[in-house]
Design a protein around this motif. Structure first.
Motif, short mmCIF file in Angstrom:
data_model
loop_
_atom_site.label_atom_id
_atom_site.label_comp_id
_atom_site.label_asym_id
_atom_site.label_seq_id
_atom_site.Cartn_x
_atom_site.Cartn_y
_atom_site.Cartn_z
N TYR A 225 0.81 -1.22 0.00
CA TYR A 225 0.00 0.00 0.00
C TYR A 225 0.85 1.27 0.00
CZ TYR A 225 -2.94 -3.69 1.88
OH TYR A 225 -3.58 -4.88 2.09
N LEU A 226 2.17 1.11 0.01
CA LEU A 226 3.06 2.27 0.03
C LEU A 226 3.23 2.78 -1.39
CD1 LEU A 226 4.84 4.01 1.87
CD2 LEU A 226 6.73 2.47 1.36
N THR A 227 2.57 3.88 -1.70
CA THR A 227 2.56 4.41 -3.06
C THR A 227 2.92 5.90 -3.06
OG1 THR A 227 0.21 5.00 -2.93
CG2 THR A 227 0.76 2.78 -3.73
N ASP A 228 3.19 6.41 -4.25
CA ASP A 228 3.44 7.85 -4.40
C ASP A 228 2.25 8.66 -3.90
OD1 ASP A 228 5.70 6.93 -5.62
OD2 ASP A 228 5.17 7.59 -7.65
N GLU A 229 1.05 8.22 -4.26
CA GLU A 229 -0.16 8.95 -3.89
C GLU A 229 -0.36 8.99 -2.38
OE1 GLU A 229 -0.01 6.52 -6.10
OE2 GLU A 229 -0.19 7.68 -7.97
N LEU A 230 -0.06 7.88 -1.71
CA LEU A 230 -0.24 7.83 -0.26
C LEU A 230 0.69 8.82 0.43
CD1 LEU A 230 -1.56 6.48 2.22
CD2 LEU A 230 0.33 4.85 2.20
N LEU A 231 1.96 8.84 0.04
CA LEU A 231 2.92 9.76 0.66
C LEU A 231 2.56 11.21 0.38
CD1 LEU A 231 6.28 7.89 0.00
CD2 LEU A 231 5.06 8.10 2.16
N GLN A 232 2.15 11.50 -0.84
CA GLN A 232 1.75 12.87 -1.17
C GLN A 232 0.51 13.28 -0.40
OE1 GLN A 232 1.44 12.30 -5.38
NE2 GLN A 232 3.58 12.85 -5.79
N ARG A 252 5.45 -8.24 -4.55
CA ARG A 252 4.53 -8.49 -5.64
C ARG A 252 5.02 -7.80 -6.91
NH1 ARG A 252 -1.49 -7.42 -3.46
NH2 ARG A 252 -1.87 -7.88 -5.66
N SER A 253 4.98 -8.52 -8.00
CA SER A 253 5.50 -8.00 -9.26
C SER A 253 4.68 -6.83 -9.78
CB SER A 253 5.52 -9.12 -10.31
OG SER A 253 4.22 -9.66 -10.49
N ASP A 254 3.41 -6.73 -9.35
CA ASP A 254 2.55 -5.65 -9.85
C ASP A 254 2.63 -4.39 -8.99
OD1 ASP A 254 1.38 -6.88 -7.69
OD2 ASP A 254 -0.67 -6.66 -8.43
N THR A 255 3.48 -4.40 -7.95
CA THR A 255 3.62 -3.24 -7.07
C THR A 255 4.78 -2.37 -7.53
OG1 THR A 255 2.75 -4.51 -5.21
CG2 THR A 255 3.94 -2.48 -4.70
N GLN A 256 4.50 -1.12 -7.80
CA GLN A 256 5.54 -0.19 -8.24
C GLN A 256 6.22 0.45 -7.03
OE1 GLN A 256 6.62 0.33 -11.38
NE2 GLN A 256 5.18 -1.28 -12.00
N PRO A 257 7.54 0.54 -7.02
CA PRO A 257 8.22 1.21 -5.91
C PRO A 257 7.93 2.71 -5.91
CG PRO A 257 9.78 0.71 -7.67
CD PRO A 257 8.48 0.05 -8.04
N TRP A 263 9.96 10.60 -2.48
CA TRP A 263 10.57 10.49 -1.16
C TRP A 263 11.35 11.76 -0.81
CZ3 TRP A 263 9.16 7.96 2.73
CH2 TRP A 263 8.71 6.64 2.67
N GLN A 264 12.08 12.28 -1.76
CA GLN A 264 12.85 13.50 -1.50
C GLN A 264 11.93 14.67 -1.18
OE1 GLN A 264 15.26 13.94 -5.01
NE2 GLN A 264 16.64 12.25 -4.47
N SER A 265 10.83 14.77 -1.92
CA SER A 265 9.88 15.85 -1.68
C SER A 265 9.21 15.70 -0.32
CB SER A 265 8.83 15.86 -2.79
OG SER A 265 7.81 16.80 -2.52
N VAL A 266 8.80 14.48 0.01
CA VAL A 266 8.13 14.23 1.29
C VAL A 266 9.09 14.49 2.45
CG1 VAL A 266 7.18 12.40 2.74
CG2 VAL A 266 6.43 12.62 0.38
N SER A 267 10.35 14.10 2.30
CA SER A 267 11.32 14.32 3.37
C SER A 267 11.56 15.80 3.63
CB SER A 267 12.65 13.63 3.02
OG SER A 267 12.47 12.23 2.92
N SER A 268 11.50 16.60 2.58
CA SER A 268 11.69 18.04 2.76
C SER A 268 10.46 18.70 3.37
CB SER A 268 12.04 18.70 1.42
OG SER A 268 10.96 18.54 0.50
N ILE A 269 9.27 18.22 3.00
CA ILE A 269 8.03 18.78 3.55
C ILE A 269 7.79 18.29 4.97
CG2 ILE A 269 5.52 18.86 3.26
CD1 ILE A 269 5.96 18.55 0.25
N MET A 270 8.17 17.04 5.24
CA MET A 270 7.94 16.42 6.55
C MET A 270 9.29 16.05 7.16
SD MET A 270 4.91 13.97 5.07
CE MET A 270 4.51 13.17 6.62
N PRO A 271 10.03 17.01 7.67
CA PRO A 271 11.38 16.72 8.17
C PRO A 271 11.41 15.82 9.41
CG PRO A 271 10.73 18.97 8.71
CD PRO A 271 9.68 18.44 7.78
#
Length: 435
Positions: A225-232, A252-257, A263-271
């Protein structure tokens, strides 16, 4: 000295006011004085504070625990705001007792703030193909749904990887979003997948599921469930997420990293965000590990349980990318089987664990169980990281290299508590512990 007044005759409301200033242990001691003081334990005033009056129920060995369990549930379950249940999920009779607990909470308690399940196993009381399995999961779902709907401000909800409670978790999250979106602060939805719990892979949770939780600061989920959309989504919340716990038990092969730029954007917004990754029975190669462990992830804790290998490339990867964030590394495999070897101890190049201790400036805890470790490398780790609060190894796995041969080290010296320690080398006994 004779006291002119019998304090056991004080009104309960007065005694409750006095007892409310006592610590938990002092309160238990006072309740042993007489029956009058013991009855004060049941006064609602003493159970009005969440962190102060937790009710911890244990139902592991049912014949031994059931009497105490029933006493606590009968007398205190309707009063407490904090319920923690530790139980054996493989015993169907225990699960039925848990159903009674949930039913009592749903019917009598409207002030629950914390509800935590701590099962002692990932196995189920019933197999999925058994007839009562679905009705059992439905019963658990409806009781949890009733508790969520009836309580005013639930703050912490942890399912503890209990499979039966996670069977309809997407519906429970929807109910939480409707009724407890303003109050919920910690939500633990992660699971432990194995051959008996494959259906959990079909759970459908999206970033939209978590949008309503404006006070959420701790979340545990599966890596699927860890996706770009979830972090954003969390980066846009007014109350930012402080701790994200990710369980990895399958790739799972169908799960995109998650994209590195996210991650870089989230780390800067959420230090203040700290990420904990649990790898559970993940018998996979380093290439697949890197699908979860992205370089921009603010990884603070990595725990690997029963993965049957400790990849040297992974250790080097941690040293390079998490040197400013990694605080804890736990690698735990069986200590009853022959110790595994993660590194050629005869090679001249530095040990990867020593390099990790040198590079990761914030490292305060290191546990390596089930792997051969050279004594000299343990000493090097302790000297390189004097701020280590914990360095746990198995005494039977500590080796010395003499005359080109590995030998088990038996030169430990006991400290004052009878624990093995390296005190003959002048290393703080609080830093190193052998198991």
């Amino acid at each position: 000295m004779v006291f002119p007044y019998d304090y056991s005759e004080l009104p309960q409301i007065v005694l409750a006011e006095i007892f409310s200033y006592l610590s938990h242990n002092d309160l238990l001691s006072a309740s042993s004085t007489c029956s009058s003081w013991r009855n004060v334990l049941y006064h609602p005033k003493l159970w009005s504070s969440v962190p102060y009056r937790p009710l911890r129920l244990h139902l592991i060995h049912r014949p031994n625990d059931i009497q105490c369990f029933r006493y606590l549930t009968t007398n205190f379950l309707g009063l407490t705001r904090y319920v923690e249940i530790r139980f054996d999920p493989t015993d169907f009779n225990v699960v039925k007792d848990i159903l009674q607990v949930l039913d009592t909470i749903a019917c009598t308690n409207r002030q629950i703030k914390v509800l935590i399940f701590r099962p002692t196993s990932t196995r189920c009381a019933l197999a999925e193909n058994e007839q009562p399995f679905i009705p059992l999961c439905d019963k658990i779902f409806h009781l949890l749904k009733q508790i969520i709907e009836c309580n005013q401000a639930l703050e912490i909800l942890s399912f503890g990887c209990w499979f039966e409670s996670l069977f309809r978790i997407e519906e429970l999250v929807h109910v939480l979003a409707q009724r407890q979106s303003q109050s919920i602060q910690q939500l633990h939805l992660a699971s432990i997948k194995n051959s008996e719990t494959h259906s959990i892979a079909d759970i459908y949770l999206t970033s939209q599921s978590f949008l309503p939780f404006v006070s959420l600061h701790t979340l545990s989920i599966d890596s699927t469930y860890l996706t770009d959309e979830l972090l954003q989504c969390f980066a846009q919340q007014p109350t930012q997420l402080k701790q994200l716990i990710v369980h990895v038990s399958e790739f799972r092969s169908d799960t995109q990293p998650v994209d590195e730029t996210v991650w870089q954007s989230v780390s800067s917004i959420m230090p203040d965000l700290r990420v904990t990754v649990h790898m559970l029975n993940a018998h996979e190669t380093f290439r697949k590990y890197s699908r979860v462990l992205r370089p921009g992830m603010p990884l603070s804790h990595l725990r690997m349980y029963f993965c049957s290998s400790l990849n040297v490339d992974l250790l080097c990867y941690l040293s390079v990318h998490y040197r400013s964030t990694l605080e804890c590394l736990d690698v735990i495999d069986s200590v009853t089987e022959p110790a595994l070897r993660y590194h050629n101890l005869f090679r001249a190049e530095p040990d990867p664990l020593v390099l990790l201790a040198w590079q990761c400036k914030k490292l305060t805890s290191l546990t390596i169980l089930g792997y051969e470790v050279l004594e000299v490398n343990l000493l090097a780790i302790a000297k390189l990281r004097p701020q280590l609060r914990t360095l746990n190894v198995c005494a039977d796995c500590v080796m010395t290299l003499q005359y080109g041969h590995l030998q088990m080290n038996h030169q430990f010296v006991e400290d004052d508590d009878g624990n093995d320690a390296f005190i003959q080398y002048g290393i703080c006994t609080n830093s190193i512990q052998t198991i």
